[in-house]
Structures are given as C-alpha cells and as structure tokens.
Design a protein around this motif. Structure first.
Motif, PDB file in Angstrom:
ATOM      1  N   MET A 172      -8.826 -34.420  18.844  1.00 55.75           N
ATOM      2  CA  MET A 172      -9.316 -35.290  19.937  1.00 55.75           C
ATOM      3  C   MET A 172      -8.201 -36.245  20.403  1.00 55.75           C
ATOM      4  SD  MET A 172     -11.690 -36.929  21.790  1.00 55.75           S
ATOM      5  CE  MET A 172     -12.977 -35.825  21.302  1.00 55.75           C
ATOM      6  N   LEU A 173      -7.802 -37.141  19.521  1.00 53.13           N
ATOM      7  CA  LEU A 173      -6.729 -38.090  19.864  1.00 53.13           C
ATOM      8  C   LEU A 173      -5.692 -38.068  18.752  1.00 53.13           C
ATOM      9  CD1 LEU A 173      -5.798 -40.481  21.811  1.00 53.13           C
ATOM     10  CD2 LEU A 173      -6.801 -41.982  20.078  1.00 53.13           C
ATOM     11  N   SER A 174      -4.443 -37.919  19.197  1.00 56.65           N
ATOM     12  CA  SER A 174      -3.366 -37.938  18.205  1.00 56.65           C
ATOM     13  C   SER A 174      -2.224 -38.820  18.702  1.00 56.65           C
ATOM     14  CB  SER A 174      -2.885 -36.500  17.978  1.00 56.65           C
ATOM     15  OG  SER A 174      -1.687 -36.519  17.247  1.00 56.65           O
ATOM     16  N   ILE A 175      -1.974 -39.887  17.960  1.00 62.03           N
ATOM     17  CA  ILE A 175      -0.920 -40.827  18.337  1.00 62.03           C
ATOM     18  C   ILE A 175       0.204 -40.685  17.315  1.00 62.03           C
ATOM     19  CG2 ILE A 175      -0.346 -43.268  18.725  1.00 62.03           C
ATOM     20  CD1 ILE A 175      -3.328 -43.787  19.171  1.00 62.03           C
ATOM     21  N   GLN A 176       1.418 -40.471  17.841  1.00 60.23           N
ATOM     22  CA  GLN A 176       2.531 -40.303  16.904  1.00 60.23           C
ATOM     23  C   GLN A 176       3.707 -41.181  17.273  1.00 60.23           C
ATOM     24  OE1 GLN A 176       2.867 -36.042  17.005  1.00 60.23           O
ATOM     25  NE2 GLN A 176       1.700 -35.825  15.101  1.00 60.23           N
ATOM     26  N   GLY A 177       4.059 -42.040  16.341  1.00 53.93           N
ATOM     27  CA  GLY A 177       5.273 -42.869  16.495  1.00 53.93           C
ATOM     28  C   GLY A 177       5.288 -43.708  17.754  1.00 53.93           C
ATOM     29  N   LEU A 178       4.113 -44.206  18.170  1.00 53.41           N
ATOM     30  CA  LEU A 178       4.013 -44.904  19.464  1.00 53.41           C
ATOM     31  C   LEU A 178       4.700 -46.271  19.421  1.00 53.41           C
ATOM     32  CD1 LEU A 178       2.808 -44.853  22.339  1.00 53.41           C
ATOM     33  CD2 LEU A 178       0.762 -45.946  21.390  1.00 53.41           C
ATOM     34  N   LYS A 179       5.635 -46.443  20.390  1.00 50.98           N
ATOM     35  CA  LYS A 179       6.314 -47.730  20.543  1.00 50.98           C
ATOM     36  C   LYS A 179       6.065 -48.234  21.952  1.00 50.98           C
ATOM     37  CE  LYS A 179      10.069 -46.785  17.337  1.00 50.98           C
ATOM     38  NZ  LYS A 179      11.532 -46.706  17.162  1.00 50.98           N
ATOM     39  N   ALA A 180       5.726 -49.515  22.071  1.00 49.24           N
ATOM     40  CA  ALA A 180       5.477 -50.072  23.402  1.00 49.24           C
ATOM     41  C   ALA A 180       5.951 -51.513  23.477  1.00 49.24           C
ATOM     42  CB  ALA A 180       3.993 -49.987  23.745  1.00 49.24           C
ATOM     43  N   GLU A 181       6.408 -51.878  24.680  1.00 51.52           N
ATOM     44  CA  GLU A 181       6.920 -53.227  24.905  1.00 51.52           C
ATOM     45  C   GLU A 181       6.126 -53.937  25.994  1.00 51.52           C
ATOM     46  OE1 GLU A 181      10.921 -52.856  26.216  1.00 51.52           O
ATOM     47  OE2 GLU A 181      11.712 -52.377  24.213  1.00 51.52           O
ATOM     48  N   VAL A 182       6.045 -55.247  25.864  1.00 53.96           N
ATOM     49  CA  VAL A 182       5.556 -56.082  26.952  1.00 53.96           C
ATOM     50  C   VAL A 182       6.652 -57.108  27.225  1.00 53.96           C
ATOM     51  CG1 VAL A 182       3.789 -57.716  27.735  1.00 53.96           C
ATOM     52  CG2 VAL A 182       3.172 -55.857  26.185  1.00 53.96           C
ATOM     53  N   ASP A 183       7.077 -57.214  28.469  1.00 49.61           N
ATOM     54  CA  ASP A 183       8.168 -58.136  28.813  1.00 49.61           C
ATOM     55  C   ASP A 183       9.357 -57.999  27.855  1.00 49.61           C
ATOM     56  OD1 ASP A 183       6.605 -59.108  30.849  1.00 49.61           O
ATOM     57  OD2 ASP A 183       5.700 -60.684  29.603  1.00 49.61           O
ATOM     58  N   GLU A 184       9.725 -56.766  27.606  1.00 50.88           N
ATOM     59  CA  GLU A 184      10.884 -56.437  26.764  1.00 50.88           C
ATOM     60  C   GLU A 184      10.738 -56.890  25.314  1.00 50.88           C
ATOM     61  OE1 GLU A 184      14.529 -57.529  28.690  1.00 50.88           O
ATOM     62  OE2 GLU A 184      14.004 -56.410  30.502  1.00 50.88           O
ATOM     63  N   LYS A 185       9.517 -57.224  24.913  1.00 48.43           N
ATOM     64  CA  LYS A 185       9.275 -57.557  23.520  1.00 48.43           C
ATOM     65  C   LYS A 185       8.493 -56.400  22.899  1.00 48.43           C
ATOM     66  CE  LYS A 185       7.476 -61.315  20.662  1.00 48.43           C
ATOM     67  NZ  LYS A 185       6.260 -60.868  19.998  1.00 48.43           N
ATOM     68  N   GLU A 186       9.014 -55.851  21.834  1.00 53.41           N
ATOM     69  CA  GLU A 186       8.351 -54.705  21.228  1.00 53.41           C
ATOM     70  C   GLU A 186       7.089 -55.146  20.484  1.00 53.41           C
ATOM     71  OE1 GLU A 186      10.223 -52.179  18.018  1.00 53.41           O
ATOM     72  OE2 GLU A 186      10.117 -50.701  19.637  1.00 53.41           O
ATOM     73  N   ILE A 187       5.960 -54.551  20.854  1.00 55.00           N
ATOM     74  CA  ILE A 187       4.680 -54.914  20.235  1.00 55.00           C
ATOM     75  C   ILE A 187       4.234 -53.792  19.290  1.00 55.00           C
ATOM     76  CG2 ILE A 187       2.299 -55.648  20.629  1.00 55.00           C
ATOM     77  CD1 ILE A 187       4.164 -57.569  21.964  1.00 55.00           C
ATOM     78  N   LEU A 188       4.264 -52.568  19.778  1.00 48.61           N
ATOM     79  CA  LEU A 188       3.917 -51.431  18.916  1.00 48.61           C
ATOM     80  C   LEU A 188       5.221 -50.814  18.420  1.00 48.61           C
ATOM     81  CD1 LEU A 188       0.993 -49.746  20.912  1.00 48.61           C
ATOM     82  CD2 LEU A 188       0.867 -51.470  19.091  1.00 48.61           C
ATOM     83  N   GLY A 218       5.945 -47.962  16.338  1.00 48.16           N
ATOM     84  CA  GLY A 218       5.856 -46.687  15.645  1.00 48.16           C
ATOM     85  C   GLY A 218       4.498 -46.525  14.990  1.00 48.16           C
ATOM     86  N   LEU A 219       3.490 -46.353  15.840  1.00 50.95           N
ATOM     87  CA  LEU A 219       2.110 -46.307  15.335  1.00 50.95           C
ATOM     88  C   LEU A 219       1.622 -44.863  15.277  1.00 50.95           C
ATOM     89  CD1 LEU A 219      -0.674 -48.761  16.272  1.00 50.95           C
ATOM     90  CD2 LEU A 219      -1.138 -46.330  16.546  1.00 50.95           C
ATOM     91  N   ASP A 220       1.046 -44.504  14.162  1.00 52.04           N
ATOM     92  CA  ASP A 220       0.475 -43.162  13.992  1.00 52.04           C
ATOM     93  C   ASP A 220      -1.022 -43.265  13.741  1.00 52.04           C
ATOM     94  OD1 ASP A 220       3.036 -41.710  13.922  1.00 52.04           O
ATOM     95  OD2 ASP A 220       3.336 -42.836  12.049  1.00 52.04           O
ATOM     96  N   LEU A 221      -1.778 -42.405  14.438  1.00 53.30           N
ATOM     97  CA  LEU A 221      -3.228 -42.425  14.249  1.00 53.30           C
ATOM     98  C   LEU A 221      -3.812 -41.118  14.771  1.00 53.30           C
ATOM     99  CD1 LEU A 221      -5.797 -44.165  13.533  1.00 53.30           C
ATOM    100  CD2 LEU A 221      -5.849 -44.800  15.952  1.00 53.30           C
ATOM    101  N   THR A 222      -4.705 -40.547  13.991  1.00 56.85           N
ATOM    102  CA  THR A 222      -5.387 -39.340  14.450  1.00 56.85           C
ATOM    103  C   THR A 222      -6.892 -39.568  14.368  1.00 56.85           C
ATOM    104  OG1 THR A 222      -3.586 -38.000  13.577  1.00 56.85           O
ATOM    105  CG2 THR A 222      -5.623 -36.852  14.115  1.00 56.85           C
ATOM    106  N   VAL A 223      -7.569 -39.294  15.479  1.00 59.20           N
ATOM    107  CA  VAL A 223      -9.022 -39.465  15.534  1.00 59.20           C
ATOM    108  C   VAL A 223      -9.650 -38.112  15.842  1.00 59.20           C
ATOM    109  CG1 VAL A 223     -10.934 -40.628  16.706  1.00 59.20           C
ATOM    110  CG2 VAL A 223      -8.778 -41.850  16.347  1.00 59.20           C
ATOM    111  N   GLY A 224     -10.522 -37.673  14.965  1.00 61.06           N
ATOM    112  CA  GLY A 224     -11.190 -36.400  15.179  1.00 61.06           C
ATOM    113  C   GLY A 224     -12.486 -36.572  15.957  1.00 61.06           C
TER     114      GLY A 224
END
Lengths: 450, 250
Positions: free
Chosen positions: B1-17, B19-25
């Motif tokens: 269903m949902l598979s998140i791998q190594g997710l990195k995200a920034e807001v205003d050049e500040k890293e918030i996420l 490297g997030l991993d998550l799998t939802v069946g």
C-alpha cells in the motif's frame, strides 16, 4: 442654440469654448416643444460641458480612468428610436424566473411595447420621461437636476444637455410595492457607434417602499455607449432597494451615475454588480437631508482583459445620526483594471455618524491592476467611522485544502473566486436575480485561464 | 500500500526528515508518535503534496505509483486523504457544494459518471448517520464559524464520503475535549476496513485509547527510532519521550 445665447446664461468671466469633444453626443435637433425651464437647464449644462471639456488625468476623479479610448470611438447621439423590436426578441436577455413590473429602455428610449406595467399597484406611477416633459409640467422643474446638479461631473451635465427620454417613477406616500420594478436598459448596436443618454427620475413619498432592479444588457456584442443618469429622492421613512446589474456588451462603453437625496429615517440599500463593458465608470453619490437616514452601498466587479471598471462613491454626511455602509469586492484578471474610489465626508455638525467602508480585491494574474482609494474626511468629533481595503491573491492554504480533496487546481480557484463573490450575490436578496448573477460570474470565470 | 524509503525533506533549507523508512500494509493502522518538532506534521504534508517542502532524498510508493511525482489532487483521487490538524476555512464556499465537487472530481478521475444531486444527497444522509453529524453544518460555508470539534468532525465526514485507501490523520486530537475526541474516534473506527489503511499522527497516547493501532512508531529528529505494537504507546505515556530519544542517540 447659438453660443452667443449660451454666454448670457453663465458668468461672463471665462469665455466659453464654442465646441467640446462631446458635442456630437447631443441630438442634432433640439427636441421640440420643450418648456422654457428645461431649455435653460440644457443651455447651462451645455455651457458647463463646453467650458470644462473632457476631464484629464490631472483631475483627481479621473486619475486612473483614461478617457482616450472613450473619445476615440467617435460616438454620436442615437438619432431615432428603434421601434421594430418585439417582445420575443428580448427573451434572451430576461432574467429567468424573475417576477417584476418591467420597463424596457431601448437605446435610451422608453419602449412601451416591450414593457409590462399591467399589474402596477395603485399609488405608483411609471411613465416615459419624454411624455412627462411634453406635458410641460412645472413640477418637474423642481425635480430635474435637484439631486444631480451642482458638484456632479461633466458627464452628468452632458446627460442634462442631451437626454431625450428615460423613466419617471413616483411612489406615493405610504405605498408598498411588493413586486420589484425592473428597469432594463437594452442596447442594440447600430451601423455606427451611438451613445444613449437616458435620464431617470425616481421619487418615493414618505414611508413608500420599492425594490428597483436596474439592468444594463445588450443584444449582440456591438460597440455602443450609455451615459445614464438617475436621480433619486427618498421621502421620510421611505425605503428603496436598488440592484444594478451591469452586463453590457464586451465592446460597450458605460457611464452611469446614481444621485441620491435621503430624507430623515429613509433607507437606501444598493448593490452594484459590474461584469460587462470594455470601459465603465459609475458614480454613486448620496446626500442626507434628514437625520437617522441610512445608506448601504455594496458592489461586486469582475474586470478582465482590456477591461476597465471604475466605481466612485461619494457619501456626504452633513447631518447627525446618519449611517452609511460601503462594501465593495472585486476580482481582476488578465490585464484587467479596476478602480474603487470611496469618499465619506463627515461635516463638523454630523455628530454620531456611523460610517464603514470596505473594499476587498482579488487579483488573479500578474498584470491585473486595482487602484483603490478609500477616503474618510471627518470634521466631527463624536463619530464611529472605519475603513479597510485589501488587495490580495487566492490564499495558497485554501487552494491546497481543495486540491487535497481531489479538486483540480482550475476548478479550485474558480470555487474560491465564486466564494469570494458569494457574499454580495447572496445579499441581492432575490433568488432569480442571484442565480442570474451567479451564472454570469461563473460563466466569466470559466473563460479565464486559472 | 504505502512504502517510504530513506525519505529526506527540507523546509526553508532546514532538514526535517532525515531518512525515514515506513511500510504500511492494506488495512493496517499505524500510529506515528513523537515529541514536538520531530517531523510528524512534515511527514503528513509531504505525503499529501503540500507546497513549501523540498524532498531531497528517498522515495514514496503508493499502490505501486511514485507518489512524490503526483499533484496533490491526483494523490487524493488515487485514494490518499489528509485530515488536517487545522482545517481551513473557506468563506463563501458552501460545504455541500464543496463535498460534491470533491466526490465528483474523484469519480471523474476514475472515469465514472458524476453523481446527480439526488444520489449525492442520499449518500450524504447515509454517511451523516454514521458520524452523528448535524446536517446544518452542510449548509454553511466550509469550516467557517465551526467549533474545533465541528471542524474535525467535518474532516472525518469528508473521509467517510471520499472513502480513501490511505487516511492520514494529522494531530486529529489536538484542541478536542474528551467528548469531541470520542465522537471523532468513533467516526474513524467506523471507517476502519481491510481495504483502508491509516496513519495516525499524534503527540499524545490518549487518541490511541480510542483508535487502537496495529503498530506504533516513534519519530524523533526526522527518523523512526523505535517501532512496536500498541503497548509502546502506553510505555511512552508513562515514561515520556526522553528515555527513548536518549537511547536512540546512545
């Protein structure tokens, strides 16, 4: 009438130019059998038009409203009545489901065969202005220009000099007219650009209540002009609901003025919707002649590509205890331009004035322009006055909320625009008219790249 | 269903996420818990496609599609739903009209006919009953003048109507008193099904007393630092986040 004769009517200090850019807006031959008092009014008006000429960008009221395109059209006066129209010809411009007594003005002339006044209740008289004038009633002498005389701009004077017809409406003291009265200005393009200058006189006796739906519409999208002027006098405790829906042809030029005089405890509730015309200027002017009167002016304008919509409001509080509310909202898109100029003047003696002005604008494109100028001039010290204007874009938060529910971006933007306009549309207070306006707004927004 | 791998995200050049991993069946309910500033809401927003977040690494697949490449409205039409922490007020936009536009947009996306007014009203009535929602809310502009509880119930009502495959509840408990919380939680529970997954983002354990998760994850400093069953939530309630964050850092 010679220029020589004109000069005798005005002060001799300034020489009057022999012509103005607007001379061809006037009928070629003066109407026959006009009473002397009217001839004098016309002569004075013409003298004013000639001495003032066309306003330029230097005059404050026209700073953002260029007249060049208007003058370039080479408008001439409507020369003869268009009498061939049949009732079925105007079906397409009627408001579906609207129950109203109807007056149709075609190219500036009261057209009885298209009008329907068969169920007019007792106490209300509606008649073509030209027949009233032919009757040479001296009573009219006190009425014409009584409200729109001094201080009005040159187009009001131009209307006085050149009007040939219009509607006269009088509701006697205490008359309650339940069904609205519709005043439809229908314009039909002619071989060359013509301008009509209808003049309307409305008077409500003490305690009379009337709802007036004034509309501007066209058959086809021809180039034409309207310079319409309405003078309204409200007696004590009288109430007028006035809806004005401007849906002129997209090529049209529109000038209109509503000049209002309100006696004690009277109530005017006006809503102006502007969607049509290439170039439109509207003036709403209120004077209170008694205390505890209330004037409510609301508006909605949608200005798009190469379109100019200009609203000038002028509310003069000269007496204590009167209230005025102004609430105008605008949506401007493409290279459209809108002007809002709201003046509330509170004289020294006008204590306990309650005045509120708001103008909010939504700009949908980079090149859309709005010039908003709220002005409060307050000389009394015990008043409640406020004003606020905003010019903004669609809120990204709102847009995202809709998109997060699966609604495509263009539809989401349209929904938010209609929501923004909804406050004024709902205030129209007539379901058929609200549906008609909502459809016109939706139709316009559908054509806009969003 | 949902598979998140190594997710990195920034807001205003500040890293918030980070490297997030998550799998939802399918049909699973996952709770994401964590202290303030851990990146919980950022995760919810990145998944729903809100502007202002730059994804700098990793991938998200939703039903075998690259979720991050899709516009927010496409994600919604494919079955992703975000219940907002702060539902947005839309002055002048009638709630019924809004709900109908949303439902029909989804139907249109899937090549189905739009619902006519009568079928739509019938559907709304049916869903209202499940949520014990007052239908006067439907006649008003979206969320305008709604109480905190009404706003959240309106979110759940939209969820009921749109029948998502994956619902993300972003701090749905915030600002709710216990009665309102119970009503909202009952609404969510009524929507649990083997085809519907849920991601319940919350700071507090109390929501999870009512919406019982299959899995609990602790998010701190942009990563999931601990996963477990529903007993993990209880442990967090008793001991706070400090110990687990320290443990992860050690």
């Amino acid at each position: 009438m010679s220029a020589q004769a004109l000069k005798s009517d005005i002060t001799a200090t300034a020489p009057v130019p022999e012509a103005s850019p607007f001379d061809r807006w006037l009928p070629a031959t003066p109407a026959t059998a006009e009473p002397d008092w009217l001839a004098r009014i016309r002569a004075a008006a013409l003298a004013r038009v000639r001495s003032e000429g066309a306003p330029t960008g230097k005059s404050e009221g026209w700073r953002y409203t260029g007249l060049r395109t208007l003058l370039e059209q080479g408008f001439t006066a409507v020369d003869e009545p268009l009498s061939a129209l049949l009732p079925e010809d105007i079906d397409e411009v009627l408001v579906s489901g609207l129950d109203a007594h109807r007056v149709v003005i075609v190219n500036g002339r009261f057209t009885p065969q298209l009008s329907d006044l068969s169920n007019l209740p007792a106490g209300v008289r509606i008649s073509p202005l030209c027949t009233e004038l032919a009757g040479a009633q001296t009573a009219l002498a006190d009425h014409l220009n009584a409200v729109a005389g001094e201080g009005a701009h040159v187009f009001a004077a131009l209307n006085s000099a050149g009007f040939e017809d219009g509607m006269m409406l009088h509701a006697e003291r205490g008359t309650l007219v339940e069904q609205p009265i519709e005043l439809l200005h229908l314009s039909v393009g002619m071989d060359e650009p013509r301008i009509a200058q209808p003049r309307h006189l409305i008077s409500l006796g003490d305690g009379a209540q009337v709802a007036l739906i004034e509309r501007f519409a066209s058959l086809g999208d021809a180039l034409y002009g309207n310079n319409a002027l309405m003078e309204i006098r409200l007696g004590r405790d009288a109430a007028l609901k006035h809806r004005r829906i401007q849906l002129e042809s997209p090529s049209a030029f529109h000038i209109s003025g509503v000049y209002l005089s309100q006696a004690a405890n009277s109530r005017y509730d006006g809503i102006n919707v502007g969607i049509g015309a290439r170039w439109a200027r509207t003036d709403l002017v209120t004077r209170f002649s008694g205390e505890y009167a209330e004037c409510n002016l609301q508006g909605l304008y949608l200005a798009g590509d190469k379109q100019l919509l200009d609203y000038h409001l002028d509310v003069h509080h000269g007496l204590p205890h009167c209230a005025s509310r102004e609430n105008f909202k605008g949506i401007v898109h493409g290279r459209g331009k809108a002007v809002f100029d709201g003046l509330v003047y509170v004289a020294k003696d006008a204590q306990h004035t309650d005045a509120e002005m708001s103008n909010r604008n939504l700009l949908l494109s980079e090149h859309a322009e709005v010039d908003t100028k709220p002005q409060l001039e307050i000389y009394a010290d015990d008043v409640k006055c406020s004003h606020g204007t905003t010019v903004g874009q669609i809120e990204p938060e709102m847009l995202f909320y809709l998109r997060s529910r699966g609604i495509p971006q263009a539809l989401a933007r349209r929904m938010l625009c209609i929501g923004f306009a909804g406050e004024i549309i709902d205030a129209l207070g007539n379901d058929a008219l609200a549906a008609y306006v909502a459809e016109a707004v939706g139709h316009r927004l559908e054509a806009v790249p969003l | 269903m949902l598979s998140i791998q190594g997710l990195k995200a920034e807001v205003d050049e500040k890293e918030i996420l980070k490297g997030l991993d998550l799998t939802v069946g399918a049909g699973e309910v996952h709770a994401i818990m964590g202290p303030n500033g851990s990146g919980k809401s950022t995760l919810a927003h990145v998944l729903s496609g809100r502007e202002g977040y730059a994804v700098t690494g990793g991938s998200v697949t939703f039903d075998d599609r690259d979720l991050l490449a899709l516009e927010p409205e496409e994600r919604a039409c494919l079955g992703l739903f975000l219940a907002f922490q702060y539902p947005v007020e839309l002055p002048g936009v009638n709630n019924t009209y809004f709900l109908k536009a949303a439902l029909n947009a989804k139907r249109k996306y899937h090549g189905e006919d739009e619902l006519d007014a009568v079928s739509f009203l019938r559907l709304m009535k049916e869903k209202l009953k499940v949520l014990h929602l007052d239908d006067s809310l439907l006649k008003r502009p979206v969320n305008v003048g709604f109480s905190g509880g009404e706003k959240k119930r309106n979110e759940i009502f939209q969820m009921a109507l749109l029948e998502p495959k994956l619902a993300i509840l972003d701090e749905t408990d915030s600002g709710l008193d216990i009665d309102a919380l119970r009503v909202v939680a009952n609404g969510v529970n009524a929507l649990r099904s083997p085809e519907r997954s849920m991601l319940v983002v919350t700071h507090y354990q109390r929501l999870l007393d009512y919406i019982e998760p299959d899995y609990v994850h602790v998010l701190a400093k942009g990563r999931i630092i601990r996963s477990g069953g529903k007993e993990l939530a209880r442990e967090l309630e008793d001991k706070g986040y400090g110990w687990i964050v320290d443990e992860a850092a050690a």
